[in-house]
Write a protein that holds these residues in place. Structure first.
Motif, PDB file in Angstrom:
ATOM      1  N   THR A 149      19.674 -11.554 -30.041  1.00  0.00           N
ATOM      2  CA  THR A 149      21.139 -11.761 -29.615  1.00  0.00           C
ATOM      3  C   THR A 149      21.574 -11.056 -28.471  1.00  0.00           C
ATOM      4  O   THR A 149      21.215  -9.795 -28.309  1.00  0.00           O
ATOM      5  N   PHE A 150      21.912 -11.718 -27.365  1.00  0.00           N
ATOM      6  CA  PHE A 150      22.422 -10.836 -26.364  1.00  0.00           C
ATOM      7  C   PHE A 150      24.062 -10.829 -26.279  1.00  0.00           C
ATOM      8  O   PHE A 150      24.578 -12.122 -26.082  1.00  0.00           O
ATOM      9  N   THR A 151      24.714  -9.590 -26.372  1.00  0.00           N
ATOM     10  CA  THR A 151      25.941  -9.761 -26.441  1.00  0.00           C
ATOM     11  C   THR A 151      26.371  -9.036 -24.976  1.00  0.00           C
ATOM     12  O   THR A 151      25.927  -8.039 -24.398  1.00  0.00           O
ATOM     13  N   TYR A 152      27.499  -9.416 -24.363  1.00  0.00           N
ATOM     14  CA  TYR A 152      28.151  -8.921 -23.365  1.00  0.00           C
ATOM     15  C   TYR A 152      29.780  -9.349 -23.182  1.00  0.00           C
ATOM     16  O   TYR A 152      30.239 -10.202 -23.992  1.00  0.00           O
ATOM     17  N   ARG A 153      30.430  -8.533 -22.396  1.00  0.00           N
ATOM     18  CA  ARG A 153      31.568  -8.919 -22.030  1.00  0.00           C
ATOM     19  C   ARG A 153      31.574  -9.351 -20.577  1.00  0.00           C
ATOM     20  O   ARG A 153      31.257  -8.530 -19.708  1.00  0.00           O
ATOM     21  N   LYS A 154      32.303 -10.263 -20.189  1.00  0.00           N
ATOM     22  CA  LYS A 154      32.430 -10.796 -19.033  1.00  0.00           C
ATOM     23  C   LYS A 154      33.497 -10.153 -17.947  1.00  0.00           C
ATOM     24  O   LYS A 154      34.522 -10.524 -18.570  1.00  0.00           O
ATOM     25  N   GLY A 155      33.358  -9.286 -17.071  1.00  0.00           N
ATOM     26  CA  GLY A 155      34.282  -9.129 -15.949  1.00  0.00           C
ATOM     27  C   GLY A 155      35.020  -7.705 -16.465  1.00  0.00           C
ATOM     28  O   GLY A 155      35.395  -7.046 -15.482  1.00  0.00           O
ATOM     29  N   SER A 156      34.972  -7.097 -17.678  1.00  0.00           N
ATOM     30  CA  SER A 156      35.572  -6.219 -17.748  1.00  0.00           C
ATOM     31  C   SER A 156      35.408  -5.345 -19.389  1.00  0.00           C
ATOM     32  O   SER A 156      34.762  -6.325 -20.121  1.00  0.00           O
ATOM     33  N   PHE A 157      35.439  -4.144 -19.480  1.00  0.00           N
ATOM     34  CA  PHE A 157      35.335  -3.532 -20.943  1.00  0.00           C
ATOM     35  C   PHE A 157      36.343  -4.295 -22.181  1.00  0.00           C
ATOM     36  O   PHE A 157      36.037  -4.273 -23.248  1.00  0.00           O
TER      37      PHE A 157
END
Length: 177
Positions: free
Chosen positions: A74-82
């Motif tokens: 599972t790869f989690t992230y936020r795109k462009g900002s916190f």
């Protein structure tokens, strides 16, 4: 339906033939990787990103062994900002017979499988560099969202020694958790 039409584009972006270096030397790797010990969360500290990761914040790669021996990722992230909404991808990993646990195939879209080589792993399983023979993408990850500047610089040197253009490395912003 729209997402289905974007899958081939994503596959080309993730696994395309673009190569940042002409280095054909085999990548280094640890003599063996204890795959169960490798499981868990890894914070992406820096990377030469694939297209979906280019603006990643708070990127975390999580691994869990499945009953069939494959690895649920599972790869989690936020795109462009916190503050952006959390996004996730769920590829399935498979440890290859060769490589003593250091060579995996990572499948985002059937039947395409990407090469995933654990090219360096510290003895405490606290930091890792995952690479590809094409030298197109690389990930420096740690069990914590921050590493010392000395550890970071050593990782950059290791990545450069593997034949990567480290000018393309991007530090991934990580919020304190």
């Amino acid at each position: 339906m729209r997402i289905l039409s974007l899958l081939p584009l994503l596959a080309v972006g993730l696994f395309g033939s673009g190569c940042s270096a002409n280095d054909t030397r085999p990548l280094p790797r640890p003599p063996s990787v204890n795959v169960p010990r490798f499981m868990g969360d890894w914070y992406v500290i820096a990377h030469i990103p694939s297209p979906p990761e280019r603006e990643a914040f708070d990127a975390v790669e999580s691994y869990a062994l499945r009953p069939d021996g494959r690895i649920q990722t599972t790869f989690t992230y936020r795109k462009g900002s916190f503050d952006a909404p959390q996004k996730s991808m769920h590829p399935i990993g498979r440890v290859e017979k060769e490589g003593n646990g250091a060579i995996w195939g990572m499948q985002f879209i059937w039947p395409i499988q990407a090469e995933y080589i654990i090219a360096w792993l510290d003895e405490d399983y606290r930091q890792v560099i995952v690479a590809r023979s094409k030298r197109d993408y690389v990930w420096y990850m740690a069990r914590t969202p921050r590493v010392s500047e000395g550890d970071y610089q050593q990782a950059v040197q290791r990545i450069a020694a593997m034949g990567y253009d480290t000018r393309k490395l991007r530090r991934v912003p990580q919020s304190v958790r």
